[in-house]
Design an enzyme around this catalytic site. Structure first.
Site, PDB file in Angstrom:
ATOM      1  N   LYS A  49      11.014  46.866  16.336  1.00 58.62           N
ATOM      2  CA  LYS A  49      11.785  47.791  17.178  1.00 58.62           C
ATOM      3  C   LYS A  49      11.288  49.226  16.983  1.00 58.62           C
ATOM      4  O   LYS A  49      11.130  49.973  17.950  1.00 58.62           O
ATOM      5  CB  LYS A  49      13.279  47.683  16.858  1.00 58.62           C
ATOM      6  CG  LYS A  49      13.874  46.369  17.329  1.00 58.62           C
ATOM      7  CD  LYS A  49      15.269  46.149  16.792  1.00 58.62           C
ATOM      8  CE  LYS A  49      15.726  44.739  17.120  1.00 58.62           C
ATOM      9  NZ  LYS A  49      16.988  44.382  16.536  1.00 58.62           N
ATOM     10  N   GLN A  92      21.481  46.212  12.759  1.00 62.81           N
ATOM     11  CA  GLN A  92      20.736  44.960  12.680  1.00 62.81           C
ATOM     12  C   GLN A  92      21.605  43.879  12.049  1.00 62.81           C
ATOM     13  O   GLN A  92      22.168  44.068  10.978  1.00 62.81           O
ATOM     14  CB  GLN A  92      19.453  45.157  11.855  1.00 62.81           C
ATOM     15  CG  GLN A  92      18.598  43.919  11.742  1.00 62.81           C
ATOM     16  CD  GLN A  92      18.067  43.454  13.083  1.00 62.81           C
ATOM     17  OE1 GLN A  92      17.588  44.234  13.897  1.00 62.81           O
ATOM     18  NE2 GLN A  92      18.159  42.157  13.320  1.00 62.81           N
ATOM     19  N   ASP A 115      22.525  47.299  21.950  1.00 66.46           N
ATOM     20  CA  ASP A 115      22.515  45.836  22.000  1.00 66.46           C
ATOM     21  C   ASP A 115      23.540  45.275  22.985  1.00 66.46           C
ATOM     22  O   ASP A 115      23.509  44.097  23.311  1.00 66.46           O
ATOM     23  CB  ASP A 115      22.791  45.238  20.612  1.00 66.46           C
ATOM     24  CG  ASP A 115      21.532  45.090  19.782  1.00 66.46           C
ATOM     25  OD1 ASP A 115      20.437  45.010  20.360  1.00 66.46           O
ATOM     26  OD2 ASP A 115      21.648  45.045  18.549  1.00 66.46           O
TER      27      ASP A 115
END
Length: 160
Positions: A49, A92, A115
């Site tokens: 990422k 995460q 997300d």
């Protein structure tokens, strides 16, 4: 008719488009990635990422936290929510077992939830309102759109 979808080709095409769009913005974008613990798969995902951010012109902040409580993590997210120089926040997953992942994720402002996992963004998605779409689902749809694949009335299997 069977079709082989080349995800790497689409990735490069989308990446080039993003790089161009981001370069035309008047302000720099910053993504904050918070990682708790040392899960090896998470290390790979986060590194990828951050690498992608660098490739398209997005600043990234990587907070790798090994010794933190859930309350301290929530406070850190609240600070990032208020930081106008941070445009997106990603926690995460997985989090350690003693953390309430839903509570932690829902601390992220739905406006900075890259997300699309906050209850607000999921609710907006299911109510067909403008929302941030979870990246895996969006990525699959981008692939299908790139290849002009119509799913209406079809059964689909996604492998990998």
């Amino acid at each position: 008719m069977d079709k082989i979808i080349d995800g790497k080709l689409v990735r490069e095409t989308v990446k080039d488009m993003l790089k161009k769009e981001i370069s035309e913005l008047k302000e720099e974008l910053t993504l904050a990635v918070i990682q708790v613990g040392n899960n090896e798969a998470s290390n790979i995902y986060v590194n990828n990422k951050i690498k992608l951010c660098n490739e398209v012109g997005i600043n990234s902040i990587h907070e790798k936290l090994d010794d933190i409580t859930e309350e301290e993590l929530i406070k850190k997210i609240e600070i990032l929510n208020e930081d106008e120089s941070v445009h997106g926040i990603l926690v995460q997953l997985p989090l350690p077992d003693n953390f309430d992942a839903k509570k932690v994720i829902n601390t992220i402002s739905y406006l900075k939830d890259v997300d699309g996992l906050t209850t607000t963004n999921i609710g907006k998605l299911f109510n067909d309102e403008d929302s941030i779409i979870p990246c895996t689902a969006l990525g699959v749809m981008k692939l299908l759109n790139y290849y002009n694949i119509d799913l209406e009335g079809k059964n689909v299997a996604i492998v990998g």
